[in-house]
Design a protein around this motif. Sequence first.
Motif, mmCIF file in Angstrom:
data_model
loop_
_atom_site.group_PDB
_atom_site.id
_atom_site.type_symbol
_atom_site.label_atom_id
_atom_site.label_comp_id
_atom_site.label_asym_id
_atom_site.label_seq_id
_atom_site.Cartn_x
_atom_site.Cartn_y
_atom_site.Cartn_z
ATOM 1 N N TYR A 182 2.953 -2.411 -3.374
ATOM 2 C CA TYR A 182 1.812 -3.309 -3.139
ATOM 3 C C TYR A 182 1.894 -4.645 -3.861
ATOM 4 O O TYR A 182 1.027 -5.500 -3.656
ATOM 5 C CB TYR A 182 0.515 -2.619 -3.573
ATOM 6 N N GLY A 183 2.876 -4.829 -4.753
ATOM 7 C CA GLY A 183 2.982 -6.090 -5.489
ATOM 8 C C GLY A 183 2.322 -6.021 -6.846
ATOM 9 O O GLY A 183 1.717 -5.022 -7.213
ATOM 10 N N GLY A 221 -0.053 -8.127 -8.266
ATOM 11 C CA GLY A 221 -1.455 -8.487 -8.459
ATOM 12 C C GLY A 221 -2.307 -8.003 -7.300
ATOM 13 O O GLY A 221 -1.794 -7.661 -6.230
ATOM 14 N N SER A 222 -3.633 -7.960 -7.490
ATOM 15 C CA SER A 222 -4.472 -7.499 -6.378
ATOM 16 C C SER A 222 -4.999 -8.666 -5.549
ATOM 17 O O SER A 222 -5.650 -8.464 -4.531
ATOM 18 C CB SER A 222 -5.603 -6.604 -6.878
ATOM 19 N N GLY A 223 -4.761 -9.903 -5.981
ATOM 20 C CA GLY A 223 -4.946 -11.049 -5.091
ATOM 21 C C GLY A 223 -6.321 -11.671 -5.024
ATOM 22 O O GLY A 223 -6.460 -12.832 -4.659
ATOM 23 N N ALA A 224 -7.363 -10.913 -5.348
ATOM 24 C CA ALA A 224 -8.727 -11.468 -5.268
ATOM 25 C C ALA A 224 -9.684 -10.502 -5.928
ATOM 26 O O ALA A 224 -9.308 -9.399 -6.335
ATOM 27 C CB ALA A 224 -9.146 -11.675 -3.810
ATOM 28 N N SER A 281 -10.873 -9.503 -1.174
ATOM 29 C CA SER A 281 -9.784 -8.764 -0.520
ATOM 30 C C SER A 281 -8.985 -7.959 -1.534
ATOM 31 O O SER A 281 -7.899 -7.500 -1.249
ATOM 32 C CB SER A 281 -8.864 -9.741 0.215
ATOM 33 N N GLY A 282 -9.567 -7.786 -2.724
ATOM 34 C CA GLY A 282 -8.819 -7.119 -3.787
ATOM 35 C C GLY A 282 -9.153 -5.649 -3.974
ATOM 36 O O GLY A 282 -8.766 -5.048 -4.963
ATOM 37 N N HIS A 332 -8.207 -2.600 -3.363
ATOM 38 C CA HIS A 332 -7.111 -1.742 -2.963
ATOM 39 C C HIS A 332 -7.564 -0.287 -2.808
ATOM 40 O O HIS A 332 -8.424 0.165 -3.562
ATOM 41 C CB HIS A 332 -6.053 -1.842 -4.055
ATOM 42 N N THR A 391 -10.821 -11.010 -10.666
ATOM 43 C CA THR A 391 -9.830 -10.342 -9.817
ATOM 44 C C THR A 391 -9.721 -8.854 -10.147
ATOM 45 O O THR A 391 -9.798 -8.480 -11.320
ATOM 46 C CB THR A 391 -8.474 -11.054 -10.006
ATOM 47 N N PRO A 407 -4.515 -4.939 -11.228
ATOM 48 C CA PRO A 407 -3.262 -4.825 -10.470
ATOM 49 C C PRO A 407 -3.092 -3.395 -9.936
ATOM 50 O O PRO A 407 -3.444 -2.432 -10.630
ATOM 51 C CB PRO A 407 -2.188 -5.128 -11.514
#
Length: 326
Positions: free
Chosen positions: A75-76, A78-81, A86-87, A89, A276, A279
Motif C-alpha cells: 500500500y505504500g 503513507g496514507s495520503g490524506a 481518502s486516508g 485504509h 493524515t 501509515p
Amino acid sequence: MAKPPEETLDDYAQAKLDALEAQALRRRLVETDRREGAIAYRDGRRLVSFCCNDYLNLSQNQTVKRAAVEATEKYGTGSGASRLVSGNHPLFRTLETRLAGWKQAEDCVVFGSGYMANMGIIPTLVREGDLILADELSHACLLSGSKLSGARVEIFRHNDMAHLESLLAEHRDAAEHCLILTDGIFSMDGDAAPVETMAEIAARHHAWLMTDDAHGIGVVGHEGRGSSFMGKTKAAVPLQMGTLSKAVGAYGGYLCASRAVCDLVRTRARTLIYSTGLPPGTAAAAIAALDVIRANPDYCRRPVEKARAFTRALNLPDPESPIVPL
Ligand SMILES: *Cc1c(COP(=O)(O)O)cnc(C)c1O
C-alpha cells in the motif's frame, strides 16, 4: 514593559534557553540506537535500557515487522490524506474492531498518536460551562486537551478519592457536563488508579470517566487488556483511551467507547479530521502485535514479573506495573 526593537528572534530564543539552562531545565536529545531486547547504543557504548516503553519487545518482533513491511510493499509508505478524505485504509477498520473487542467496547477510533487522541477527544466531549477533574499526575496531553476544551479544570491530589469527591461536591452542580480524567497506570510512578472506585464515583455524580491506559495495555489486567480489567470484572469505564506506541510496539492512539461516542469523535475531533491517517505499515504492525498478544496472554504478565524481581532484589515495594520509579 516593551522590549527593545533590536531584540531578534534568535536573541529571544537564546535568552530563554540560557534561563532554562540556569534552572537545569534545558532538554537535549541524545542519539540512541535501540536494538533487539533492552539493548541500546549511546556514544559507542552498549547499554541495557531501563527506560523504554516497548514492554513486550513487539517493535522488534519478526511477525510484527513482517506485517509492517508487507503492508508497506502493498500500500505504500503513507496514507495520503485524512481518514475522512481518502486516508481511511481498510486496515484501520480491522485495527479498530480488534481493539474494541479486546477492550469489550462497542467501537473504537484510532488517531495519529496518543497525544493527538487526547487533544481531539477531550474538546469533543466538554467545553466552556463544563467541568474537568484530573488527577495531579495525569499525563501532559490529558492536561493540554483539557486546557484546549475551555472547560473549568480542577486538579485532585494523586489517587485521592476523598479530594475528588470534595471537588465534585463543590463544583459539579455549576457545570453542565463533567469529565473525570486519570492515567490508568501512572507513567512516572507506575501505580494504578483506583478505576473501579472512580467509575462508581463518576456514576453517582453523573460524570464521565476517561482512563488513559498508555502504560496499561498489554501489561496489566486480565490477559493484558489494561487497567479496566484489573478487578474480577471489567470496570465501568466508558472512555478507554490509550496508545499503540508502547507495549503494542507500533504507533498511534485510540479511544474505545460506545458507538455513539466514537461516531461523535469521528465527526468532531479536530486532530482526527485535519491530520493524515497513520501509515498502512503502522496500522498493520499494530494489528499483528495485538494478534501476538492475544495468542500469548501469559506473555503480558512478564514485564510485571520482571519488575517484581527487580524490586525484590533492591528491597523496594512490589510494583503494580512494569514501571518502577527510583
Ligand atoms: C506516552 C503517553 C501518551 C502519549 O502517547 P503517544 O502515542 O506517545 O503520543 C499519552 N498518555 C500517557 C499516559 C502516556 O504515557
